[in-house]
Scaffold this motif. Structure first.
Motif, PDB file in Angstrom:
ATOM      1  N   GLY A   1      35.791  23.563  46.932  1.00 18.72           N
ATOM      2  CA  GLY A   1      37.172  23.111  46.964  1.00 18.72           C
ATOM      3  C   GLY A   1      37.754  22.826  45.596  1.00 18.72           C
ATOM      4  N   GLN A   2      36.898  22.660  44.583  1.00 19.34           N
ATOM      5  CA  GLN A   2      37.408  22.391  43.248  1.00 19.34           C
ATOM      6  C   GLN A   2      38.057  23.638  42.648  1.00 19.34           C
ATOM      7  OE1 GLN A   2      34.018  20.610  41.118  1.00 19.34           O
ATOM      8  NE2 GLN A   2      35.022  18.625  41.332  1.00 19.34           N
ATOM      9  N   ALA A   3      38.900  23.421  41.632  1.00 19.41           N
ATOM     10  CA  ALA A   3      39.630  24.509  40.983  1.00 19.41           C
ATOM     11  C   ALA A   3      38.983  24.848  39.642  1.00 19.41           C
ATOM     12  CB  ALA A   3      41.087  24.122  40.772  1.00 19.41           C
ATOM     13  N   VAL A   4      38.997  26.129  39.325  1.00 17.78           N
ATOM     14  CA  VAL A   4      38.323  26.631  38.122  1.00 17.78           C
ATOM     15  C   VAL A   4      39.289  27.492  37.312  1.00 17.78           C
ATOM     16  CG1 VAL A   4      36.401  28.017  37.248  1.00 17.78           C
ATOM     17  CG2 VAL A   4      36.099  26.644  39.321  1.00 17.78           C
ATOM     18  N   LEU A   5      39.284  27.307  36.000  1.00 14.92           N
ATOM     19  CA  LEU A   5      39.973  28.197  35.066  1.00 14.92           C
ATOM     20  C   LEU A   5      38.927  28.997  34.317  1.00 14.92           C
ATOM     21  CD1 LEU A   5      42.283  29.279  33.223  1.00 14.92           C
ATOM     22  CD2 LEU A   5      41.988  27.196  31.835  1.00 14.92           C
ATOM     23  N   ILE A   6      39.109  30.305  34.259  1.00 11.08           N
ATOM     24  CA  ILE A   6      38.183  31.162  33.516  1.00 11.08           C
ATOM     25  C   ILE A   6      38.936  31.778  32.349  1.00 11.08           C
ATOM     26  CG2 ILE A   6      36.700  33.203  33.631  1.00 11.08           C
ATOM     27  CD1 ILE A   6      36.516  32.562  36.709  1.00 11.08           C
ATOM     28  N   LEU A   7      38.537  31.402  31.136  1.00  7.61           N
ATOM     29  CA  LEU A   7      39.114  31.972  29.921  1.00  7.61           C
ATOM     30  C   LEU A   7      38.259  33.179  29.515  1.00  7.61           C
ATOM     31  CD1 LEU A   7      39.926  28.775  27.801  1.00  7.61           C
ATOM     32  CD2 LEU A   7      41.534  30.245  29.024  1.00  7.61           C
ATOM     33  N   GLY A   8      38.867  34.364  29.533  1.00  5.89           N
ATOM     34  CA  GLY A   8      38.121  35.594  29.285  1.00  5.89           C
ATOM     35  C   GLY A   8      37.763  36.278  30.588  1.00  5.89           C
ATOM     36  N   ALA A   9      38.665  36.212  31.550  1.00  2.00           N
ATOM     37  CA  ALA A   9      38.364  36.687  32.907  1.00  2.00           C
ATOM     38  C   ALA A   9      38.409  38.189  33.057  1.00  2.00           C
ATOM     39  CB  ALA A   9      39.338  36.054  33.902  1.00  2.00           C
ATOM     40  N   THR A  10      38.959  38.909  32.084  1.00  2.94           N
ATOM     41  CA  THR A  10      39.076  40.358  32.241  1.00  2.94           C
ATOM     42  C   THR A  10      37.860  41.112  31.732  1.00  2.94           C
ATOM     43  OG1 THR A  10      40.394  40.321  30.202  1.00  2.94           O
ATOM     44  CG2 THR A  10      41.594  40.496  32.281  1.00  2.94           C
ATOM     45  N   GLY A  11      36.924  40.432  31.098  1.00  2.00           N
ATOM     46  CA  GLY A  11      35.681  41.075  30.680  1.00  2.00           C
ATOM     47  C   GLY A  11      34.683  41.144  31.821  1.00  2.00           C
ATOM     48  N   SER A  12      33.570  41.794  31.572  1.00  2.00           N
ATOM     49  CA  SER A  12      32.546  41.959  32.600  1.00  2.00           C
ATOM     50  C   SER A  12      32.031  40.614  33.105  1.00  2.00           C
ATOM     51  CB  SER A  12      31.387  42.797  32.050  1.00  2.00           C
ATOM     52  OG  SER A  12      30.341  42.905  32.993  1.00  2.00           O
TER      53      SER A  12
END
Length: 320
Positions: free
Chosen positions: A133-144
């Motif tokens: 249920g927690q929220a996540v931000l991914i910096l660099g999400a377009t890489g493998s």
């Protein structure tokens, strides 16, 4: 035997002869290498810039792979810091740093997926207290690795996943992987800051594959826009694609409840990492994660090395 051999940190490895490995103790076993991924971690090992690098040359790069034991069974192995890596016909493995895998599994797929997938898998299981249920931000999400981080967060129950990367077309493809919002980091600084503040200010976890100027510019807009600044934000540094350093304002640590940590060799023990891997292997084998694996012959290591940076969403795997 033949291997990818680094003779100087100023040049990529080349296909060359290398002495056969010899097991000299109970903690060593010679295995036939079936596949080894050309990860960013391996590139930094081969050019001497990784934080674990030494000056020892010649060097066979490769930090993990899939191998075949003398009895025909398969294993996935993670190597210690060694000059005899996985990009060779054979290598030395420590059975304590390996796990058995089904003979039915695709070695190329497993070698492609394990290293990038474990970066987010281990981070969410070992470096933060992550709950569904927690929220996540991914910096660099377009890489493998970033694409696999989206899928990992979704699998582990994230309620919302904000994917930040570069390129409208690449970002649009992330929705199918589980991203609920996207931020294009290619915009001007003000626009990016506004988008991050609007879409990601109230996340619980940041998985950061970029660091450097991108992270430096993102921290304060995110912290200052949080609805409740006293609610914990766990910021996990995993990679440094955008740069190795940031300037962190002291106010960031006073104005919000933010905890910066890292996930990698040292911050998690080898034993701790290995304990998390059987479940990950099982999910990769089930097809839970979408992985773009590209197999290249080990003999073409120089060409594969040159091509890999252009394959941002793919993972090149060398096959002896």
């Amino acid at each position: 035997m033949h291997a990818a051999v680094v003779h100087t940190f100023a040049e990529p490895p080349r296909y060359d002869e290398f002495p056969d490995p010899v097991a000299t103790g109970p903690g060593e076993e010679v295995v036939e290498v079936l596949a080894s991924g050309l990860h960013p971690r391996v590139r930094s090992q081969a050019d001497g810039t990784h934080y674990t690098a030494t000056d020892e040359l010649p060097l066979v790069p490769g930090v993990d792979g899939v191998g075949r034991r003398a009895d025909g069974s398969l294993l996935y192995f993670v190597l210690p810091d060694t000059a005899l890596g996985a990009m060779a016909d054979k290598t030395l493995v420590d059975p304590g740093r390996s796990i058995p895998v089904p003979n039915s599994i695709d070695p190329v797929l497993l070698a492609a997926a394990m290293n990038p997938a474990m970066s987010s898998w281990v981070a969410l299981k070992r470096r933060v207290t992550f709950t569904p249920g927690q929220a996540v931000l991914i910096l660099g999400a377009t890489g493998s690795a970033g694409r696999l981080a989206i899928q990992t967060a979704r699998f582990l129950g994230a309620g919302r996943i904000v994917a930040a990367g570069r390129g409208a077309e690449r970002l649009a493809a992330l929705t199918a992987l589980g991203a609920t919002d996207t931020v294009d980091l290619a915009g001007d600084d003000e626009t990016v800051a506004q988008e991050l503040a609007a879409k990601a200010a109230d996340v619980d976890v940041v998985l950061d594959y970029l660091w450097g100027p991108v992270t430096e510019k993102a921290i304060m807009p995110l912290l200052l826009a949080r609805t409740d600044r006293s609610r914990l934000l766990s910021w996990v540094e995993i990679g440094s694609v955008a740069g190795p350093d940031i300037a962190l304002p002291s106010a960031a640590l006073r104005q919000a409840n933010v905890c910066f940590s890292g996930s990698g060799q040292g911050s998690v023990s080898a034993a701790g990492i290995l304990r998390e891997l059987p479940d990950l292997v099982a999910e990769i084998g089930r097809g839970t994660f979408s992985v773009d694996a590209v197999a290249r012959p080990l003999a073409e290591v120089a060409e594969a090395w040159a091509d890999a940076p252009a394959r941002a969403t793919e993972r090149v795997v060398l096959v002896p």
